[in-house]
Structures are given as C-alpha cells and as structure tokens.
Scaffold this motif. Structure first.
Motif, PDB file in Angstrom:
ATOM      1  N   GLN A   1       0.852  -1.185   0.000  1.00 33.59           N
ATOM      2  CA  GLN A   1       0.000   0.000   0.000  1.00 33.59           C
ATOM      3  C   GLN A   1       0.897   1.248   0.000  1.00 33.59           C
ATOM      4  OE1 GLN A   1      -3.435   0.136  -0.135  1.00 33.59           O
ATOM      5  NE2 GLN A   1      -3.182  -2.045  -0.564  1.00 33.59           N
ATOM      6  N   PRO A   2       0.479   2.302  -0.687  1.00 32.08           N
ATOM      7  CA  PRO A   2       1.292   3.526  -0.724  1.00 32.08           C
ATOM      8  C   PRO A   2       1.640   4.059   0.663  1.00 32.08           C
ATOM      9  CG  PRO A   2      -0.470   3.661  -2.333  1.00 32.08           C
ATOM     10  CD  PRO A   2      -0.710   2.412  -1.547  1.00 32.08           C
ATOM     11  N   ILE A   3       0.743   3.913   1.636  1.00 29.05           N
ATOM     12  CA  ILE A   3       1.006   4.411   2.982  1.00 29.05           C
ATOM     13  C   ILE A   3       2.208   3.708   3.594  1.00 29.05           C
ATOM     14  CG2 ILE A   3      -0.596   2.854   4.160  1.00 29.05           C
ATOM     15  CD1 ILE A   3      -0.022   6.532   5.080  1.00 29.05           C
ATOM     16  N   VAL A   4       2.405   2.449   3.266  1.00 26.04           N
ATOM     17  CA  VAL A   4       3.555   1.689   3.774  1.00 26.04           C
ATOM     18  C   VAL A   4       4.840   2.227   3.143  1.00 26.04           C
ATOM     19  CG1 VAL A   4       4.633  -0.607   3.887  1.00 26.04           C
ATOM     20  CG2 VAL A   4       2.148  -0.360   4.192  1.00 26.04           C
ATOM     21  N   VAL A   5       4.802   2.447   1.843  1.00 24.02           N
ATOM     22  CA  VAL A   5       5.959   3.006   1.134  1.00 24.02           C
ATOM     23  C   VAL A   5       6.277   4.390   1.687  1.00 24.02           C
ATOM     24  CG1 VAL A   5       6.863   3.707  -1.121  1.00 24.02           C
ATOM     25  CG2 VAL A   5       5.433   1.654  -0.937  1.00 24.02           C
ATOM     26  N   HIS A   6       5.256   5.206   1.889  1.00 25.17           N
ATOM     27  CA  HIS A   6       5.452   6.547   2.438  1.00 25.17           C
ATOM     28  C   HIS A   6       6.010   6.484   3.864  1.00 25.17           C
ATOM     29  CE1 HIS A   6       4.011   9.104  -0.736  1.00 25.17           C
ATOM     30  NE2 HIS A   6       2.832   8.485  -0.797  1.00 25.17           N
ATOM     31  N   ALA A   7       5.530   5.561   4.662  1.00 26.62           N
ATOM     32  CA  ALA A   7       6.003   5.462   6.048  1.00 26.62           C
ATOM     33  C   ALA A   7       7.499   5.162   6.088  1.00 26.62           C
ATOM     34  CB  ALA A   7       5.214   4.393   6.803  1.00 26.62           C
ATOM     35  N   VAL A   8       7.921   4.178   5.320  1.00 26.87           N
ATOM     36  CA  VAL A   8       9.343   3.821   5.304  1.00 26.87           C
ATOM     37  C   VAL A   8      10.172   4.972   4.728  1.00 26.87           C
ATOM     38  CG1 VAL A   8      11.069   2.213   4.377  1.00 26.87           C
ATOM     39  CG2 VAL A   8       8.851   1.348   5.190  1.00 26.87           C
ATOM     40  N   GLY A   9       9.719   5.534   3.617  1.00 32.13           N
ATOM     41  CA  GLY A   9      10.452   6.639   2.987  1.00 32.13           C
ATOM     42  C   GLY A   9      10.554   7.857   3.878  1.00 32.13           C
ATOM     43  N   LEU A  10       9.457   8.223   4.529  1.00 37.10           N
ATOM     44  CA  LEU A  10       9.444   9.408   5.396  1.00 37.10           C
ATOM     45  C   LEU A  10      10.334   9.227   6.615  1.00 37.10           C
ATOM     46  CD1 LEU A  10       8.380  12.179   6.289  1.00 37.10           C
ATOM     47  CD2 LEU A  10       6.428  10.980   7.301  1.00 37.10           C
TER      48      LEU A  10
END
Length: 133
Positions: A77-86
């Motif tokens: 999910q994009p939120i997972v990608v965003h969480a790790v990236g952020l």
C-alpha cells in the motif's frame, strides 16, 4: 502502462533522497574549496564532519531505498511506502544536521540514527509481510 500509486510514492522518496545526497555532496565540495583540500580532510573538523555526514548517508540510504522500491514492486500500500520513505528521510536529515553541527554526540544525530533503524525495521517487517503470498 500507468504507474501504481505505490510506484509514485517510491519515486517521491527516491527523488528526495537523491536531492539530500546531492546537498550533502555540495557541502563537502564547499568545505574542500574553503580549506583548499583536494583529498582527505586535512584534520579540519568542519570538513571531517561534512565528509562523514555525506559518507554516513551513502552508507544507509541505498539499503533503505531498496526497501522502498521493492515494497512498491511487491504491491505494498502507498502508505507503507510513504512510512518507510518518510522515516528514513527524516532520520537521514536529522543525522546530517546533527553531525554537521558537532562532531560529537547530539540529540539530532542520535534521533537520526534511531529513525534510520526504525525505517529499516519497518521496511524489513513490511517486506516479509508482502513476501508471504
């Protein structure tokens, strides 16, 4: 073929990390020019700190970005990608600022290292989750 929302999320974080690495590289070059040092750090604390801030980022950012990219490819999910990236980005920025201000330990440096490890853990757990069909 259109990119997925997760791919767009990964592109954002890879792009921001590349900008961070470029900024840290420019700071090294600036210190080298200021102190007229071509190789090494000549035991100049400001140059040593700039070199280590860049070097440390180049040690930790690639593996974090691999996690971000593989999560996107694995359909996270994009939120997972965003969480790790952020978390990775915030950690690397905090660490670089902390190290640039002081060669010793500092709250920002410690928080940055901790956030980087948290990003690694989040990425690892998410990758293992998405690896199971």
């Amino acid at each position: 073929m259109d990119a997925t929302p997760s791919a767009h999320a990964a592109a954002l974080w890879v792009g921001l990390h590349l900008i961070l690495l470029l900024v840290l590289s420019v700071l090294v070059v600036r210190q080298r020019r200021k102190h007229q040092v071509v190789l090494g750090d000549a035991d100049i604390p400001e140059l040593t700190q700039a070199v280590r801030a860049f070097g440390n980022a180049t040690e930790y950012v690639p593996a974090g970005l691999v996690a971000v990219a593989v999560l996107a490819v694995a359909g996270a999910q994009p939120i997972v990608v965003h969480a790790v990236g952020l978390v990775l980005f915030a950690g690397r920025v905090a660490h670089a600022i902390g190290l640039s201000r002081s060669g010793g330990s500092s709250i920002l440096r410690s928080a940055g290292a901790t956030a980087t490890w948290v990003a690694y853990i989040l990425g690892a757990v998410a990758l293992l989750f998405y690896a199971i069909p």
